[in-house]
Scaffold this motif. Structure first.
Motif, mmCIF file in Angstrom:
data_model
loop_
_atom_site.group_PDB
_atom_site.id
_atom_site.type_symbol
_atom_site.label_atom_id
_atom_site.label_comp_id
_atom_site.label_asym_id
_atom_site.label_seq_id
_atom_site.Cartn_x
_atom_site.Cartn_y
_atom_site.Cartn_z
ATOM 1 N N VAL A 195 0.856 -1.188 0.000
ATOM 2 C CA VAL A 195 0.000 0.000 0.000
ATOM 3 C C VAL A 195 0.890 1.235 0.000
ATOM 4 O O VAL A 195 1.684 1.444 0.928
ATOM 5 C CB VAL A 195 -0.930 0.026 1.228
ATOM 6 N N ILE A 196 0.770 2.064 -1.038
ATOM 7 C CA ILE A 196 1.548 3.294 -1.172
ATOM 8 C C ILE A 196 0.715 4.463 -0.665
ATOM 9 O O ILE A 196 -0.454 4.609 -1.011
ATOM 10 C CB ILE A 196 1.936 3.551 -2.634
ATOM 11 N N ASP A 197 1.326 5.306 0.157
ATOM 12 C CA ASP A 197 0.641 6.461 0.723
ATOM 13 C C ASP A 197 1.479 7.709 0.446
ATOM 14 O O ASP A 197 2.607 7.813 0.911
ATOM 15 C CB ASP A 197 0.463 6.277 2.234
ATOM 16 N N GLY A 198 0.928 8.643 -0.317
ATOM 17 C CA GLY A 198 1.642 9.879 -0.630
ATOM 18 C C GLY A 198 1.496 10.897 0.473
ATOM 19 O O GLY A 198 1.009 12.009 0.253
ATOM 20 N N ASP A 199 1.940 10.536 1.672
ATOM 21 C CA ASP A 199 1.707 11.358 2.866
ATOM 22 C C ASP A 199 2.920 12.167 3.290
ATOM 23 O O ASP A 199 2.981 12.643 4.422
ATOM 24 C CB ASP A 199 1.266 10.462 4.030
ATOM 25 N N ALA A 200 3.917 12.337 2.420
ATOM 26 C CA ALA A 200 5.145 13.024 2.830
ATOM 27 C C ALA A 200 4.847 14.455 3.294
ATOM 28 O O ALA A 200 5.293 14.875 4.357
ATOM 29 C CB ALA A 200 6.139 13.036 1.675
ATOM 30 N N ASP A 201 4.113 15.233 2.499
ATOM 31 C CA ASP A 201 3.677 16.581 2.863
ATOM 32 C C ASP A 201 4.829 17.461 3.342
ATOM 33 O O ASP A 201 4.703 18.196 4.317
ATOM 34 C CB ASP A 201 2.585 16.504 3.949
ATOM 35 N N THR A 202 5.986 17.377 2.679
ATOM 36 C CA THR A 202 7.128 18.200 3.045
ATOM 37 C C THR A 202 7.005 19.581 2.410
ATOM 38 O O THR A 202 6.351 19.749 1.386
ATOM 39 C CB THR A 202 8.433 17.544 2.564
ATOM 40 N N PHE A 203 7.665 20.585 3.029
ATOM 41 C CA PHE A 203 7.582 21.934 2.455
ATOM 42 C C PHE A 203 8.537 22.096 1.274
ATOM 43 O O PHE A 203 8.441 23.068 0.526
ATOM 44 C CB PHE A 203 7.834 23.012 3.507
ATOM 45 N N GLY A 204 9.445 21.156 1.092
ATOM 46 C CA GLY A 204 10.357 21.167 -0.044
ATOM 47 C C GLY A 204 10.493 19.780 -0.640
ATOM 48 O O GLY A 204 9.970 18.803 -0.086
ATOM 49 N N PHE A 215 3.627 -2.766 4.028
ATOM 50 C CA PHE A 215 3.667 -4.141 3.527
ATOM 51 C C PHE A 215 2.855 -5.017 4.476
ATOM 52 O O PHE A 215 3.192 -5.149 5.660
ATOM 53 C CB PHE A 215 5.111 -4.638 3.456
ATOM 54 N N ASP A 216 1.798 -5.589 3.952
ATOM 55 C CA ASP A 216 0.915 -6.436 4.762
ATOM 56 C C ASP A 216 1.073 -7.887 4.317
ATOM 57 O O ASP A 216 0.408 -8.348 3.391
ATOM 58 C CB ASP A 216 -0.528 -5.967 4.599
#
Length: 410
Positions: A195-204, A215-216
Motif C-alpha cells: 500500500v503506497i501512501d503519498g503522505d510526505a507533505d514536506t515543504f520542499g 507491507f501487509d
C-alpha cells in the motif's frame, strides 16, 4: 594521521560497455535540464506526482544510464551519473533527488547481490525501463522479513521514502525475524499487500514522489532478497561497503546542483531586473558593491565544495575499480572524503539558497519567480541528511583513526 587521501589504484573502472560516451550523456542531461527548467516553477507550485517528469527522464534514456550496454542500458559509469544528477538538480532539485535515488537503488544489486542475480535484475530493469524508489536507511520500527510455511513474507511500514509514488520497483531494508540480520529486498509495488501512501507533505522536495509504503504480509521470493546490509566486517566486504560513500556522494552532487542552480537564476535576475522605486541605481544589480561581495563569497563557497567533491568522486571511482582488492583502510579514506564533501556541499547549498533571496531583496518573495523553491528543496534535503553526523565522522577519523560507520543514504 592527516586528512584522508585518495587511495592508490586504477584511475577508473574497467570499460563496462561500448555504449555512448560521457559527452553524449552530459548533452542529454543538459537538454533534459533545460526542458525541466522551462516550467519548474509552475510544476513545483502545482505539486503533482511527477509521472510526467519521470517520463521525460525515461524518454531521454537517463533511467537506464548506469546499466551496462550489453544488458540493454546506457553503459555509463558513476562519474557520469553524478554529473547527470548535478545537472538535473540545478534545474529541479526534487527531480535531481528522485533520479539520484533511482541510480543508487538500481545499482544496489551490484553491491549486495550475487553477480548472476544482479545481471538478471539489470536486464529486466533495462528492458522495462524501471524507475526505482525506496531506501535502505535504518528505520524504527524496522520492516520484518518472516519465514512461513508458504515462504518469506514482508511486513511493516516504512516512512518517508523517495520515489515511492512513481516506482516500478521498491527497494527497502528489512530485518530477518529469526536472526535480526538486515537485508536489501526488492518488491514490485503492484504486488498484493503493498500500500503506497503519498503522505510526505514536506515543504520542499515536493516532486521527489516521497511518501510511505506499507507491507501487509507481502510474498517475497528468494530472488527478491538481494543480500545482507549488515555492518559486521565478517559479513560486509570493503567492496560492498562502498555502497555507503557511493550513495552519499549523490547527495553531494544534489546539493551542489541546487547551489549552482539558484546562483545562476539569481545572477540572471541581477543582470536584467530593475527596482521600480530607483531605476537609475536598482538594488540588487551588478553595480551594488554588497551584491558583488555576496556573489563572490557564494561563488568561492560553492567552488570550494565542488573541488572537494571532485576529490571524493575520484576516490569512490578508484575504489570501485579496485573491487575485491580494496582494503578497509582504503574504504575508510574514501568514506571520510565523501563525508567532508557532504559537509561542504550542504553548507554551500544552504547558504546559497538562503542568501540568494537577500541578494534579490524583497522582490524574491514573488511567487512568480519561485526562488524560494531552491531554499525549501535544499533545506528539506539537508534535514534528512544532516551534515553534523558526517562532521563527527571526520573528526573521529582525524583524531582517533576510527573508521566511519556503514551508513546508507536516507
Amino acid at each position: 594521521m592527516g586528512v584522508a587521501t585518495v587511495p592508490s589504484g586504477p584511475a577508473s573502472e574497467p570499460d563496462r560497455s561500448s555504449g555512448p560516451g560521457r559527452a553524449h550523456w552530459l548533452r542529454v542531461a543538459r537538454e533534459a535540464a533545460d526542458d525541466l527548467a522551462t516550467d519548474a516553477v509552475a510544476r513545483e507550485q502545482a505539486g503533482k506526482v511527477p509521472f510526467d517528469e519521470v517520463s521525460r527522464l525515461r524518454e531521454a534514456g537517463l533511467l537506464t544510464l548506469l546499466i551496462p550496454a550489453e544488458s540493454g542500458g546506457g553503459g555509463a559509469d558513476w562519474p557520469t551519473a553524478y554529473a547527470v544528477v548535478r545537472e538535473i538538480a540545478a534545474a529541479d532539485g526534487a527531480i535531481g533527488q528522485l533520479l539520484g535515488c533511482h541510480y543508487f537503488l538500481s545499482w544496489s544489486a551490484r553491491f549486495f547481490a550475487e553477480p548472476a542475480l544482479a545481471a538478471q535484475i539489470e536486464e529486466r530493469s533495462a528492458a522495462e525501463e524501471w524507475c526505482w524508489g525506496g531506501g535502505f536507511a535504518r528505520q524504527e520500527p524496522p520492516l520484518m522479513l518472516a519465514r512461513t510455511a508458504g515462504g518469506l513474507t514482508l511486513g511493516g511500514r516504512q516512512s518517508y521514502t523517495t520515489g515511492i509514488q512513481v516506482a516500478d520497483r521498491v527497494a527497502v531494508r528489512a530485518v530477518r525475524e529469526d536472526t535480526g540480520e538486515p537485508l536489501a529486498v526488492v518488491v514490485d509495488p503492484v504486488r498484493r499487500g503493498v500500500v503506497i501512501d503519498g503522505d510526505a507533505d514536506t515543504f520542499g522536495q515536493r516532486l521527489a514522489a516521497g511518501g510511505s509504503v506499507e507491507f501487509d504480509d507481502v510474498r517475497v521470493s528468494a530472488d527478491d532478497v538481494l543480500g545482507s546490509l549488515s555492518a559486521d566486517e565478517d559479513i560486509l566486504s570493503p567492496r560492498t561497503a562502498l555502497a555507503s560513500p557511493a550513495g552519499r556522494l549523490l547527495s553531494v552532487q544534489l546539493c551542489l546542483g541546487m547551489a549552482e542552480g539558484v546562483l545562476a537564476e539569481a545572477r540572471e535576475y541581477s543582470r536584467t531586473g530593475h527596482a521600480p522605486w530607483h531605476p537609475a541605481w536598482p538594488v540588487g544589480t551588478r553595480h551594488d558593491p554588497q551584491v558583488l561581495t555576496a556573489y563572490g563569497e557564494l561563488t568561492v563557497l560553492t567552488r570550494a565544495a565542488s573541488a572537494l567533491a571532485d576529490q571524493a568522486l575520484e576516490a569512490v571511482h578508484g575504489g570501485l575499480a579496485r573491487g575485491e582488492d580494496l582494503t578497509y583502510d582504503e574504504y575508510a579514506d574514501i568514506s571520510v572524503l565523501v563525508a567532508m564533501a557532504e559537509s561542504a556541499a550542504s553548507r554551500a547549498a544552504q547558504e546559497s539558497t538562503a542568501r540568494a533571496l537577500d541578494i534579490i531583496g524583497a522582490r524574491s518573495t514573488s511567487s512568480r519567480l519561485g526562488l524560494d523553491r531552491f531554499w525549501r528543496n535544499a533545506r528539506t534535503h539537508t534535514l534528512y541528511e544532516p551534515a553534523a553526523h558526517r562532521l563527527r565522522d571526520v573528526g573521529d577519523y582525524f583524531l582517533n583513526g576510527a573508521h566511519p560507520p556503514f551508513v546508507l543514504p536516507a
